[in-house]
Design an enzyme around this catalytic site. Sequence first.
Site, PDB file in Angstrom:
ATOM      1  N   THR A 177       0.819  -1.207   0.000  1.00 45.19           N
ATOM      2  CA  THR A 177       0.000   0.000   0.000  1.00 45.19           C
ATOM      3  C   THR A 177       0.856   1.261   0.000  1.00 45.19           C
ATOM      4  O   THR A 177       1.980   1.272   0.501  1.00 45.19           O
ATOM      5  CB  THR A 177      -0.916   0.034   1.240  1.00 45.19           C
ATOM      6  OG1 THR A 177      -0.111   0.043   2.435  1.00 45.19           O
ATOM      7  CG2 THR A 177      -1.827  -1.175   1.282  1.00 45.19           C
ATOM      8  N   HIS A 178       0.298   2.327  -0.572  1.00 41.05           N
ATOM      9  CA  HIS A 178       0.755   3.698  -0.341  1.00 41.05           C
ATOM     10  C   HIS A 178      -0.463   4.395   0.262  1.00 41.05           C
ATOM     11  O   HIS A 178      -1.231   5.048  -0.435  1.00 41.05           O
ATOM     12  CB  HIS A 178       1.176   4.379  -1.643  1.00 41.05           C
ATOM     13  CG  HIS A 178       2.516   3.975  -2.140  1.00 41.05           C
ATOM     14  ND1 HIS A 178       2.723   3.431  -3.386  1.00 41.05           N
ATOM     15  CD2 HIS A 178       3.741   4.016  -1.546  1.00 41.05           C
ATOM     16  CE1 HIS A 178       4.017   3.172  -3.541  1.00 41.05           C
ATOM     17  NE2 HIS A 178       4.650   3.504  -2.440  1.00 41.05           N
ATOM     18  N   LYS A 209       8.701   3.971   2.883  1.00 39.83           N
ATOM     19  CA  LYS A 209      10.063   4.448   2.560  1.00 39.83           C
ATOM     20  C   LYS A 209      10.535   5.518   3.555  1.00 39.83           C
ATOM     21  O   LYS A 209      10.898   6.638   3.186  1.00 39.83           O
ATOM     22  CB  LYS A 209      10.135   4.988   1.133  1.00 39.83           C
ATOM     23  CG  LYS A 209       9.819   3.957   0.056  1.00 39.83           C
ATOM     24  CD  LYS A 209      10.033   4.531  -1.338  1.00 39.83           C
ATOM     25  CE  LYS A 209       9.733   3.519  -2.427  1.00 39.83           C
ATOM     26  NZ  LYS A 209       8.279   3.304  -2.631  1.00 39.83           N
ATOM     27  N   PHE A 210      10.587   5.147   4.819  1.00 44.29           N
ATOM     28  CA  PHE A 210      11.034   6.081   5.856  1.00 44.29           C
ATOM     29  C   PHE A 210      12.474   6.528   5.591  1.00 44.29           C
ATOM     30  O   PHE A 210      13.316   5.726   5.181  1.00 44.29           O
ATOM     31  CB  PHE A 210      10.952   5.417   7.229  1.00 44.29           C
ATOM     32  CG  PHE A 210       9.548   5.175   7.700  1.00 44.29           C
ATOM     33  CD1 PHE A 210       8.812   6.198   8.284  1.00 44.29           C
ATOM     34  CD2 PHE A 210       8.956   3.923   7.561  1.00 44.29           C
ATOM     35  CE1 PHE A 210       7.511   5.978   8.725  1.00 44.29           C
ATOM     36  CE2 PHE A 210       7.658   3.697   7.994  1.00 44.29           C
ATOM     37  CZ  PHE A 210       6.934   4.722   8.575  1.00 44.29           C
ATOM     38  N   ALA A 211      12.755   7.808   5.832  1.00 44.48           N
ATOM     39  CA  ALA A 211      14.094   8.350   5.555  1.00 44.48           C
ATOM     40  C   ALA A 211      14.362   9.573   6.422  1.00 44.48           C
ATOM     41  O   ALA A 211      14.515  10.684   5.924  1.00 44.48           O
ATOM     42  CB  ALA A 211      14.225   8.709   4.082  1.00 44.48           C
ATOM     43  N   ILE A 265      15.681  10.781  10.837  1.00 45.69           N
ATOM     44  CA  ILE A 265      16.342  10.326  12.055  1.00 45.69           C
ATOM     45  C   ILE A 265      15.399   9.420  12.846  1.00 45.69           C
ATOM     46  O   ILE A 265      14.182   9.446  12.655  1.00 45.69           O
ATOM     47  CB  ILE A 265      16.818  11.510  12.914  1.00 45.69           C
ATOM     48  CG1 ILE A 265      15.615  12.379  13.345  1.00 45.69           C
ATOM     49  CG2 ILE A 265      17.852  12.347  12.156  1.00 45.69           C
ATOM     50  CD1 ILE A 265      15.967  13.416  14.397  1.00 45.69           C
ATOM     51  N   GLY A 266      15.969   8.634  13.747  1.00 48.07           N
ATOM     52  CA  GLY A 266      15.204   7.617  14.458  1.00 48.07           C
ATOM     53  C   GLY A 266      13.977   8.122  15.179  1.00 48.07           C
ATOM     54  O   GLY A 266      12.892   7.532  15.082  1.00 48.07           O
ATOM     55  N   TYR A 303      10.686  -2.417 -16.502  1.00 46.60           N
ATOM     56  CA  TYR A 303      10.165  -3.718 -16.104  1.00 46.60           C
ATOM     57  C   TYR A 303      11.103  -4.853 -16.499  1.00 46.60           C
ATOM     58  O   TYR A 303      11.708  -4.837 -17.568  1.00 46.60           O
ATOM     59  CB  TYR A 303       8.792  -3.958 -16.742  1.00 46.60           C
ATOM     60  CG  TYR A 303       7.711  -3.042 -16.223  1.00 46.60           C
ATOM     61  CD1 TYR A 303       7.251  -3.163 -14.916  1.00 46.60           C
ATOM     62  CD2 TYR A 303       7.159  -2.050 -17.023  1.00 46.60           C
ATOM     63  CE1 TYR A 303       6.263  -2.319 -14.428  1.00 46.60           C
ATOM     64  CE2 TYR A 303       6.172  -1.198 -16.543  1.00 46.60           C
ATOM     65  CZ  TYR A 303       5.728  -1.343 -15.245  1.00 46.60           C
ATOM     66  OH  TYR A 303       4.759  -0.505 -14.762  1.00 46.60           O
TER      67      TYR A 303
END
Length: 266
Positions: A61-62, A94-96, A98-99, A218
């Site tokens: 999912t997005h 797509k986390f990017a 700091i923690g 593709y």
Amino acid sequence: MVSTKTYTTRASTHPSPVAQRLFHLMDTKKANLCASVDVQTTSEFLSLIDKLGPYICLVKTHIDIIDDFSYEGTIVPLLELARKHNFMIFEDRKFADIGNTVKHQYTSGVYKISSWSDITNAHGVTGAGVVDGLKQGALETTKEPRGLLMLAELSSKGSLAYGEYTEKTVEIAKLDKEFVIGFIAQRDMGGHDEGFDWIVMTPGVGLDDKGDGLGQQYRTVDEVVSTGTDVIIVGRGLFGKGRDPEVEGKRYRDAGWNAYLKRTGQ
């Protein structure tokens, strides 16, 4: 070296309960297909997933592109479909950052991803803190096991995720054997001689099209599975251009499974 072990064998030795469950599920359903359902209304989202459900091991999912999102109206029925059709959920966030920031992005706000998504993913660009933050968030908000994929390689033309970036991302993955279950990548990412058994999920897989005019490239199902892909991620190939999702779901499921059988010598 590409793994020739069966999903069942890999499940028996994997340290992650999320990976174990996914391997068993794939073996039970004879499906290594992940459906990428990028549509903008809850009704179309749920309708497509209900049709594709029997043929997939995972839905990607997005969730932030759904215009009429609500937890009760979108997530609750999604979880019901996951139980009905026996598939897992992967929010492609797509986390990017700091923690501390990714921890709150994962657990809080409108979407509360950690409460419903079995798997999510992150870039390695900010360092190992992204893994620590997401793991802490999962442990603090749910008793359900959660898993993380690192973005090692991308399928888009001109991607900067290659070479040293990819190598450093693999090093980050090695720091947590249980929470980091694998990669978004175009091939096997190694680690076997060090005791790692990473799941490789590959986007940009198509049986018909070679590109979309917007940078997507593709590759065929046989091509990616033979080079180490465990889960094929397919989106518009399942429902775009007037395609029938049930027909295409079965077609891609069979292609993916046959490629897996070939790789494992079954």
